[in-house]
Design an enzyme around this catalytic site. Sequence first.
Site, PDB file in Angstrom:
ATOM      1  N   HIS A   8       0.815  -1.208   0.000  1.00 42.25           N
ATOM      2  CA  HIS A   8       0.000   0.000   0.000  1.00 42.25           C
ATOM      3  C   HIS A   8       0.855   1.267   0.000  1.00 42.25           C
ATOM      4  O   HIS A   8       1.962   1.277   0.515  1.00 42.25           O
ATOM      5  CB  HIS A   8      -0.903   0.040   1.237  1.00 42.25           C
ATOM      6  CG  HIS A   8      -1.802  -1.135   1.362  1.00 42.25           C
ATOM      7  ND1 HIS A   8      -2.155  -1.663   2.575  1.00 42.25           N
ATOM      8  CD2 HIS A   8      -2.419  -1.904   0.432  1.00 42.25           C
ATOM      9  CE1 HIS A   8      -2.959  -2.702   2.392  1.00 42.25           C
ATOM     10  NE2 HIS A   8      -3.129  -2.866   1.097  1.00 42.25           N
ATOM     11  N   TYR A  10       1.719   1.761  13.533  1.00 37.58           N
ATOM     12  CA  TYR A  10       2.563   2.611  12.712  1.00 37.58           C
ATOM     13  C   TYR A  10       2.118   4.061  12.760  1.00 37.58           C
ATOM     14  O   TYR A  10       0.944   4.380  12.828  1.00 37.58           O
ATOM     15  CB  TYR A  10       2.688   2.103  11.270  1.00 37.58           C
ATOM     16  CG  TYR A  10       1.406   1.796  10.549  1.00 37.58           C
ATOM     17  CD1 TYR A  10       0.897   2.677   9.607  1.00 37.58           C
ATOM     18  CD2 TYR A  10       0.714   0.606  10.770  1.00 37.58           C
ATOM     19  CE1 TYR A  10      -0.270   2.391   8.921  1.00 37.58           C
ATOM     20  CE2 TYR A  10      -0.446   0.309  10.092  1.00 37.58           C
ATOM     21  CZ  TYR A  10      -0.935   1.214   9.164  1.00 37.58           C
ATOM     22  OH  TYR A  10      -2.096   0.932   8.489  1.00 37.58           O
ATOM     23  N   LYS A  46       5.829   6.004   6.733  1.00 41.69           N
ATOM     24  CA  LYS A  46       5.330   5.173   7.835  1.00 41.69           C
ATOM     25  C   LYS A  46       6.489   4.697   8.694  1.00 41.69           C
ATOM     26  O   LYS A  46       7.516   4.264   8.183  1.00 41.69           O
ATOM     27  CB  LYS A  46       4.606   3.937   7.299  1.00 41.69           C
ATOM     28  CG  LYS A  46       3.381   4.246   6.473  1.00 41.69           C
ATOM     29  CD  LYS A  46       2.750   2.972   5.914  1.00 41.69           C
ATOM     30  CE  LYS A  46       1.537   3.307   5.069  1.00 41.69           C
ATOM     31  NZ  LYS A  46       0.935   2.095   4.497  1.00 41.69           N
ATOM     32  N   ASP A  74      -6.468  -6.427  -1.777  1.00 45.23           N
ATOM     33  CA  ASP A  74      -5.082  -6.812  -2.061  1.00 45.23           C
ATOM     34  C   ASP A  74      -4.972  -7.937  -3.089  1.00 45.23           C
ATOM     35  O   ASP A  74      -3.911  -8.120  -3.675  1.00 45.23           O
ATOM     36  CB  ASP A  74      -4.357  -7.180  -0.769  1.00 45.23           C
ATOM     37  CG  ASP A  74      -4.070  -5.957   0.093  1.00 45.23           C
ATOM     38  OD1 ASP A  74      -4.110  -4.827  -0.442  1.00 45.23           O
ATOM     39  OD2 ASP A  74      -3.808  -6.128   1.297  1.00 45.23           O
TER      40      ASP A  74
END
Length: 180
Positions: A62, A132, A72, A170
């Site tokens: 992603h 995250y 991130k 996904d």
Amino acid sequence: MQFERFAVAGPALIQPKLIGDSRGYFMEAFKDAWFREHIEDVTFVQDNQSLSAQVGTIRGLHYQKSPVPQGKLVRCLKGSIYDVAVDIRPGSATFGQWVSATLSAEKGDQLWVPEGFAHGFCTLEPDTVVFYKVTNLYSQPHDAGVAFDDPDIGITWPIDMSKAVLSEKDKVQPKLASLR
């Protein structure tokens, strides 16, 4: 804290110092000034957390498109993951190359995934919790991805791929070639 860089410029593996005794341990997970000095001068604006119940859950790859790309800072709070960052920066000499690290709650390591990289991970233990920090708020119109199993990227995931647990999103991400 210590850190290591990879052959692909940008990502970093951050290794905090765990101070332990018979009660457990203490660690500094994040220090803004240290991060800005040693890793990248960014501001984090949102914290995210996910729980993956099954071993072999793959989330990713992603990223967010411009004008709201995200960096991130990823760590595993429970269990362990195989964490991956793929260079998707247009014109980059390392476009399509990837780096990886195994992150575990036990070690406390963190992976910095800068803007311009697609991110994904595979859970190695049941009930894995991933946390995250991100540098931009989530934006659904800018949410994008790349196929986790794209042979042009060639990620060596540490599981039997026939048993991978994936979201519907996904399963249908585009190939890396669509970004060129």
